[in-house]
Design an enzyme around this catalytic site. Structure first.
Site, mmCIF file in Angstrom:
data_model
loop_
_atom_site.group_PDB
_atom_site.id
_atom_site.type_symbol
_atom_site.label_atom_id
_atom_site.label_comp_id
_atom_site.label_asym_id
_atom_site.label_seq_id
_atom_site.Cartn_x
_atom_site.Cartn_y
_atom_site.Cartn_z
ATOM 1 N N GLU A 119 102.076 49.086 78.504
ATOM 2 C CA GLU A 119 101.879 48.440 79.670
ATOM 3 C C GLU A 119 101.392 46.879 79.305
ATOM 4 O OE1 GLU A 119 100.410 48.412 84.504
ATOM 5 O OE2 GLU A 119 99.531 49.930 82.902
ATOM 6 N N LYS A 194 106.676 47.235 88.753
ATOM 7 C CA LYS A 194 105.818 48.412 88.910
ATOM 8 C C LYS A 194 105.832 48.550 90.349
ATOM 9 C CE LYS A 194 100.976 49.694 87.830
ATOM 10 N NZ LYS A 194 99.881 49.408 86.881
ATOM 11 N N CYS A 231 103.379 52.695 84.577
ATOM 12 C CA CYS A 231 102.085 53.115 84.663
ATOM 13 C C CYS A 231 101.806 54.090 86.095
ATOM 14 C CB CYS A 231 100.988 52.117 84.645
ATOM 15 S SG CYS A 231 99.596 52.516 84.422
#
Length: 382
Positions: A119, A194, A231
């Site tokens: 990330e 995300k 994530c």
């Protein structure tokens, strides 16, 4: 102390003699034993020269009469930042570009078809600081930025699909936590963002970007259907589920997470997702401790500090049958290569019937009512 430990596997092998007991522990922790891939001595030496933890394993599937094997090799990259966080932005990014170029060259020697970086790989994970400068300078275009140009060059050179998670700045100067998917032709296949943004401890990411509005995209490549669950999305089972419903065969989870917060969860979440959704998962975490010029706090009563904590690496791959690779080092840059037969995805569905028995309509109705302001939980009392 924890920062000096290389890996869980190293502790097991140091303290349990070779034999039945060690084999049992590994089987209980990792599932069926995986064979090691044959990597040339020259490539192994190149990894040593570049101080890179190189591991390579193979997942097998049962042979079928009507379908040939669908083999693909994936590469997971974990790395520490190269320059100090106080160095000029351009110098920090260029140093990371150079490091990733080195690792991709070794991945190409290993026959990797699809590679994914960690990330926000082009920068320190500065979102703990809540400072806008200089960290916002790392943001760049997903389509035409210098990192995408570099990755397109590498993808075309090595006929490799590249997943490049960056801090994106769109045309309206809005920032996003984004993964750019670059085809083996060098073309930008697309991007995804995300879906879930943490608000816990030092993870002050909503100071910089908000949740994605792009859904759960799956990208068809010549090597298979891939998706990227960035994530914090790994903590949300429904997020994993949607990639499976959209047809993903491999889901990458590029992350940046620290030991005190999440290490006990790390070996569990991506592996559970692989089992529940009958696809392969690839969990990637950065390594090292990043120290920033200015102290910061996070409203948790702890003293002001200059670092996030230790990013513990430990990247691994899990399969739909519950097996998984050992993790990469907790303290070193690493490249994990995993060869997988994608036929295992359908074989797992046939064996367990999770897709057949998941009852989407039942949950769809329940979720509808749970979203209503007058929702009443189905709780019974004496």
């Amino acid at each position: 102390m924890a920062q000096a430990i290389d890996s869980l596997e190293a502790i097991l092998e140091k303290n349990i003699p070779e034999g039945e007991e060690l084999n049992y522990v590994k089987r209980a922790l990792f599932g069926k034993e995986l064979s090691k891939l044959d990597i040339s001595p020259a490539t192994k030496q190149a990894a040593i020269d570049k101080n890179l933890d190189l591991k390579a394993f193979a997942f097998s599937a049962a042979p079928e009469d009507l379908r040939p094997p669908r083999m693909v090799r994936v590469g997971l990259v974990q790395n520490a930042i190269v320059e100090e966080t106080g160095a000029p932005v351009g110098r920090q990014r260029d140093a990371l570009h150079k490091r990733i170029r080195e690792i991709v060259e070794i991945a190409a020697q290993c026959g990797v078809n699809v590679i994914c970086f960690q990330e926000a790989w082009t920068m320190p994970f500065a979102f703990c600081t809540r400072e806008k400068e200089p960290w916002c300078e790392f943001a760049e275009s997903a389509e035409t930025g210098p990192t995408t140009i570099l990755c397109s060059e590498l993808a075309m050179k090595h006929k490799m699909v590249i997943i490049s998670p960056i801090l994106e700045r769109d045309e309206g100067d809005v920032m996003w936590n984004t993964a750019v998917i670059i085809s083996d032709s060098g073309a930008v296949l697309g991007k995804t963002r995300k879906n879930h943004i943490p608000r816990v401890g030092d993870f002050n990411e909503s100071t910089y970007y908000m949740e994605s509005d792009m859904g759960h995209q799956v990208f068809t490549t010549r090597y298979g259907k891939i998706a990227v669950n960035i994530c914090y999305g790994r903590h949300h089972p429904l997020n994993w589920t949607m990639y499976g419903l959209n047809g993903a065969e491999i889901v990458f989870n590029p992350s940046a997470t620290v030991g005190e917060l999440s290490e006990p969860l790390w070996p569990v979440e991506a592996r559970c997702a692989a089992i529940a959704n009958s696809y392969f998962t690839c969990a990637i975490n950065r390594v090292g401790t990043e120290t920033f010029p200015n102290e910061f706090t996070s409203g948790d009563g702890k003293p002001a500090h200059k670092d996030f904590g230790h990013f513990y690496g430990s990247s691994y791959v899990a399969a739909p049958d519950g097996s998984r690779t050992p993790g990469l080092s907790r303290v070193k840059d690493g490249l994990l290569v995993a060869e997988m037969d994608l036929n295992l995805c359908r074989q797992a569905k046939d064996k367990w019937g999770f897709k057949m028995t998941q009852r989407l309509q039942l949950y769809s109705d329940s979720f509808y009512w749970a979203c209503q302001p007058d929702f009443q939980p189905q709780v019974n009392y004496e």
